[in-house]
Design a protein around this motif. Sequence first.
Motif, PDB file in Angstrom:
ATOM      1  N   PRO A  57      45.327  28.040  43.599  1.00  0.00           N
ATOM      2  CA  PRO A  57      45.015  29.456  43.173  1.00  0.00           C
ATOM      3  C   PRO A  57      46.267  30.333  42.476  1.00  0.00           C
ATOM      4  O   PRO A  57      47.493  29.839  43.175  1.00  0.00           O
ATOM      5  CB  PRO A  57      44.706  30.288  44.508  1.00  0.00           C
ATOM      6  N   ASP A  59      48.029  33.977  41.831  1.00  0.00           N
ATOM      7  CA  ASP A  59      48.001  35.152  42.181  1.00  0.00           C
ATOM      8  C   ASP A  59      48.118  35.967  41.006  1.00  0.00           C
ATOM      9  O   ASP A  59      49.255  35.746  40.238  1.00  0.00           O
ATOM     10  CB  ASP A  59      49.116  35.488  43.112  1.00  0.00           C
ATOM     11  N   LYS A  60      47.494  37.021  40.549  1.00  0.00           N
ATOM     12  CA  LYS A  60      47.500  37.775  39.546  1.00  0.00           C
ATOM     13  C   LYS A  60      47.332  39.080  39.362  1.00  0.00           C
ATOM     14  O   LYS A  60      46.953  39.689  40.466  1.00  0.00           O
ATOM     15  CB  LYS A  60      46.411  36.983  38.480  1.00  0.00           C
ATOM     16  N   LYS A  64      40.559  40.580  40.073  1.00  0.00           N
ATOM     17  CA  LYS A  64      40.709  39.812  41.559  1.00  0.00           C
ATOM     18  C   LYS A  64      39.542  39.306  42.131  1.00  0.00           C
ATOM     19  O   LYS A  64      39.417  38.749  42.972  1.00  0.00           O
ATOM     20  CB  LYS A  64      41.299  41.029  42.409  1.00  0.00           C
ATOM     21  N   ASP A  67      38.591  34.291  41.314  1.00  0.00           N
ATOM     22  CA  ASP A  67      39.662  33.483  41.311  1.00  0.00           C
ATOM     23  C   ASP A  67      39.988  32.680  40.166  1.00  0.00           C
ATOM     24  O   ASP A  67      39.368  32.319  39.304  1.00  0.00           O
ATOM     25  CB  ASP A  67      39.734  32.591  42.598  1.00  0.00           C
ATOM     26  N   ASN A  69      42.692  29.301  38.889  1.00  0.00           N
ATOM     27  CA  ASN A  69      43.446  28.346  39.512  1.00  0.00           C
ATOM     28  C   ASN A  69      44.293  27.433  38.417  1.00  0.00           C
ATOM     29  O   ASN A  69      43.773  27.323  37.238  1.00  0.00           O
ATOM     30  CB  ASN A  69      42.308  27.526  40.352  1.00  0.00           C
TER      31      ASN A  69
END
Length: 243
Positions: A57, A59-60, A64, A67, A69
């Motif tokens: 995954p 993180d952004k 949210k 997901d 990836n």
Amino acid sequence: MTTIIIKGEKIWTSTALQSNKMLLIARTKREDETARPIDGLSLFYTDLNRDHVEIRPIDKMGRKCVDSNQLFIDDLPVPKEDLIGEEGKGFRYLLHGLNAERILISASMVGLGRCALKRAAEYARDRVVFGRPIGMNQAIQHPLAQSWAELEAANLMAFRAAGLYDSGKECGLEANGAKYLAAEAAFKSCTNAVMTHGGMGYAKEFHVERYLRECLIHRLAPISPQLILSYLAERALDLPKSY
Ligand SMILES: Cc1cc2nc3c(=O)[nH]c(=O)nc-3n(C[C@H](O)[C@H](O)[C@H](O)COP(=O)(O)OP(=O)(O)OC[C@H]3O[C@@H](n4cnc5c(N)ncnc54)[C@H](O)[C@@H]3O)c2cc1C
């Protein structure tokens, strides 16, 4: 072909954490054996077999609820029944969906921009500074009015593209033009909405900071503004390919 073995990597793969299946494009014929680079790619709908696919995954900053990836595919066995359509034509099948996606995103960006403007106008009517609502000032009104005009123009372009698409006509220029106009107009509208709120634009309570974060994804994906402009320069203005 009975079973083929696939290796490769793909970044920004949405919803892999929840998925049991994936749509996968892979080169099944070497590029130097095909007439054009887009040939020789095949499309599969196959199991996302975690014994052969590592999912990492990312993180952004926003989006949210979905997901995103990186996928690392290591010797994934794919049975021939999982092939979609004809072998080697996969990229052509994918192209078919791109204009529809651009039109859809244009409409969603117009909606987000309108939502940001609505909140900005409400705040500008309510917030009183130096004895009058800030919305009485042209320096507050004009950027919002300009954004309104830009969003509505983008909306017309999106409907023009949708009309062409629905009647089975070529709409690449209009779909890309609409995506460009709508994403840029939404970005400006969301920025103006934050600025209209002053310090409170930075507070989560008023939502506009979230709109600004969320509009960025469709400014850059599924195609960036620079790449759209290159496409328009080439296809609408007959300029030489730049990349
Ligand atoms: C949250 C998120 C979700 C995503 N979901 C998906 C998904 O589900 N499926 C999927 O396939 N992809 C997905 N993407 C990928 C997305 O489509 C790409 O990130 C996007 O198209 C930009 O490509 P890139 O990241 O490779 O940028 P790059 O190609 O590395 O470009 C970086 C910058 O340089 C500019 N640039 C590159 N070449 C030129 C040039 N010749 N001239 C001028 N400017 C240039 C680009 O416009 C861009 O601004 C997602 C991305 C994000 C952030």
